[in-house]
Design an enzyme around this catalytic site. Structure first.
Site, PDB file in Angstrom:
ATOM      1  N   THR A   1      -7.265  -4.686  11.822  1.00 45.85           N
ATOM      2  CA  THR A   1      -6.016  -3.939  12.104  1.00 45.85           C
ATOM      3  C   THR A   1      -6.395  -2.451  12.269  1.00 45.85           C
ATOM      4  O   THR A   1      -6.797  -2.044  13.339  1.00 45.85           O
ATOM      5  CB  THR A   1      -4.951  -4.127  11.004  1.00 45.85           C
TER       6      THR A   1
ATOM      7  N   THR B   1       3.781   5.140  14.729  1.00 47.22           N
ATOM      8  CA  THR B   1       4.289   5.858  15.909  1.00 47.22           C
ATOM      9  C   THR B   1       3.352   5.714  17.099  1.00 47.22           C
ATOM     10  O   THR B   1       2.264   5.192  16.988  1.00 47.22           O
ATOM     11  CB  THR B   1       4.474   7.340  15.570  1.00 47.22           C
TER      12      THR B   1
ATOM     13  N   THR C   1      -4.092  -4.934   1.915  1.00 49.63           N
ATOM     14  CA  THR C   1      -4.036  -5.523   3.252  1.00 49.63           C
ATOM     15  C   THR C   1      -5.445  -5.854   3.571  1.00 49.63           C
ATOM     16  O   THR C   1      -6.104  -5.232   4.370  1.00 49.63           O
ATOM     17  CB  THR C   1      -3.457  -4.625   4.336  1.00 49.63           C
TER      18      THR C   1
END
Lengths: 405, 405
Positions: free
Chosen positions: B153, B405, B190
């Site tokens: 990720t 964003t 994570t």
């Protein structure tokens, strides 16, 4: 950077308390770095100190002196914390107290020393002692604003609060200053607070007030989770007002307590607003907890989460990070279906997931503000705790990566 | 940014385990974001999962499936964590498992789902289901490197480790991959880890190994103290090697265990080296503790201190911050005179203050390195715990302020 406007008030003098300020050149030549509080003999003092086990020499000595005598002077220096300095640190703090005692004609146990600044460097005793004549030359009741500046370290602005309150026929004055911008966390931090009133307050009540009000204000703020070795918050009652002694049974107590509490909160919040790199003032309000411990565990876990804090900096309503922080706070058997999380008045989490009526636009509107409340209702009980913190910005890293260079 | 060179190895294939990779376009079109592990029927699987109470739907479902059947497939997607998604999240995870089960001709309980990515958005089930034919089209034993990339990720590089070990007359192969760069903290983050061996391992022993090795590696790393809702670390034993079943009494166990441990540590350390914004790889080594709890309390308090972490970023031997962190770790009655703190082999703190032979130059020399050990000897007992972390840099703030964003 700091949140909101600078708001140093016009201080009301507190009868029986005079302030002296001097430059000892501890860190930078010319900077005001020594502040002396001179207390009338009628004064009583109570306080709370850091719970860090590596407490600094001045903390050890202040505790000891406070147990032995009624203080006549508070001696504060910035630029050097006299912490992590072992036995020498204690001797150095004693030497400063002794010098002030000699100059002022009091006993050394009547001096409370406070130091803030870099950890682990020997205290420059000679510089401090040399500055004492200047600090004692012109003690005045109207030098609170100078004193507020004189105790600053990485603070970007002075912090103060002041009140005049009518207690029946008598008016009581309260003024206070605080300092601190980093290493701020419950149980004190490189945080100093000095609150004084001219009220006469029974000694045990004074300690109760100092403990309880400090607990719900200075011990509920956190910038970065770090607790300093040097924190102290002192409450001085000079006893010079015209009214009667305030005792636990006095009808005047609730009003006095309320006024003191508002000063404590204002001074504590001012530290968060001036948090290192802070751009947001954040209230974490946990309700519906089954115990104080779990309320605080949840509040601090959210308040200390770097992911929540960077999202706040970015004005990003990244509610998943808040939810994850609540989930890892160590509260057993959370009822995930029942608990609710709000950002301002916008519900983020309900029924175990994102609230149905939540929209990014509504979350964003709250996040765009400078003052943000994260409210978490655990729906397990009736305990409520509130903690105040700020966001985590580039400037925090810059300030703390460059502090000693 | 990451610490040290990228070191993805040439993976040894693990007999009985084939990998398929696909693009579902979950976050970005064309990105490989779905990985499928296909396990031979002889395989056994054990694992550990996040302790975050808001655990994600795939974690809930994997736990459930693991209790019901021997897994035949692991299905991993990035780009969406399917966390904080309530009842719908569970249905979505089930739908993905059902679709894979239908395509592969197995039961849905034989599928373990894993998701990582943004929290709180509905899982794009249709995209994942549409990618399954691609993922199942060409499963091969030699696609580990692709799989390592497929589970990334915010990672800046793929992470893997591989070993071949002779156990008596038989050779056993171990290969593994991991992912994670932020929200990493004990009890998972994570963070995903998949370690496979072709050894045949008795089921209970497999779970013991998965728990113990995970505890001392993946559960001892922390980037930012945040624990993800989605962490999982799975140990697969396909049972296809030529040797006997390994049981707790097997003479081969110590050597197998050692090899597995080194793979677990390498994969866990790779996550820290790739920590968000990391420029230093830091080992916090606490010895002389009276209990595991206090050893971990001290280690994590130092590892999570933003002040220590920003000093590490600045290569600043600001030992006062380490000392202050140790002092606030909540260990009662620390013997401040006895404990010692080292930076590398340089003693920082001894006899309650800065070590006499410490010099800034010596501290600076250690701090200038990319790999730094902070060793704390509490001198209270015989317990030792080690935790690994990284520094706190501008890039950490940038990455986490801009993630969505």
């Amino acid at each position: 950077m700091a949140v909101g406007p600078e708001t140093l008030p016009e201080f009301h003098p507190v009868a029986g308390l005079r302030l002296g300020i001097a430059s000892a050149g501890i860190k930078r030549p010319g900077r005001k770095d020594v502040v002396v509080f001179e207390l009338a003999p009628s004064s009583r003092v109570a306080g709370i100190f850091t719970k860090n086990q590596f407490c600094a020499a001045p903390v050890t000595l202040s505790r000891r002196h406070l147990a032995e005598a009624a203080p006549r002077y508070l001696l504060i220096n910035t630029g050097n914390a006299n912490a992590g300095t072992g036995a020498r640190g204690l001797r150095d703090a004693e030497a400063c107290c002794q010098a002030l005692a000699n100059s002022a004609g009091v006993r050394d146990v009547e001096i409370l020393p406070f130091s803030t600044g870099v950890i682990g460097e020997p205290l420059p005793v000679q510089k401090i002692v040399s500055a004492l004549p200047e600090a004692l030359a012109d003690p005045r009741e109207d030098r609170w604003a100078e004193a507020a500046r004189g105790i600053m370290t990485t603070d970007t602005r002075p912090k103060g609060a002041t009140r005049k309150v009518a207690l029946g026929d008598h008016t009581v004055t309260i003024s206070g200053i605080s300092k601190g911008a980093g290493m701020i966390r419950p149980n004190m931090a490189t945080m100093l607070g000095f609150i004084a009133t001219d009220a006469r307050i029974a000694p045990e009540l004074l300690q109760t007030l100092a403990s309880e009000l400090g607990e719900k204000s200075f011990n509920r703020i956190t910038i970065d989770g770090d607790t300093s070795t040097n924190d102290a918050c002192m409450l001085v009652a000079t006893g010079q007002y015209s009214g009667p002694e305030i005792t636990p049974d006095s009808p005047q107590l609730p009003k006095l307590r309320e006024a003191l509490e508002s000063v404590y909160l204002e001074l504590a919040h001012a530290i968060v607003r001036d948090g290192e790199g802070a751009t947001k003032f954040v209230t974490i309000d946990v309700t519906g907890a089954a115990s104080q411990q779990e309320a605080l565990d949840v509040a601090y876990t959210v308040a200390h989460s770097p992911l929540v804090k960077t999202a706040l900096f970015a004005s990003d309503p990244n509610w998943g990070r808040i939810l994850a922080a609540v989930g890892r706070a160590g509260v057993e058997n959370l009822d995930l279906e029942a608990l609710e999380i709000y950002l301002g008045d916008v519900c983020l989490v309900r029924n175990g997931g994102r609230a149905e009526d939540y929209s990014e636009a509504r979350g964003q509107a709250v996040m765009n503000g400078e003052e943000i409340t994260i409210a978490i209702d655990l729906k397990r009980g009736n305990v409520r705790e509130t903690v105040w913190t700020c966001d985590f910005s580039h400037d925090y890293v810059t300030i703390n990566a460059e502090y000693r260079t």
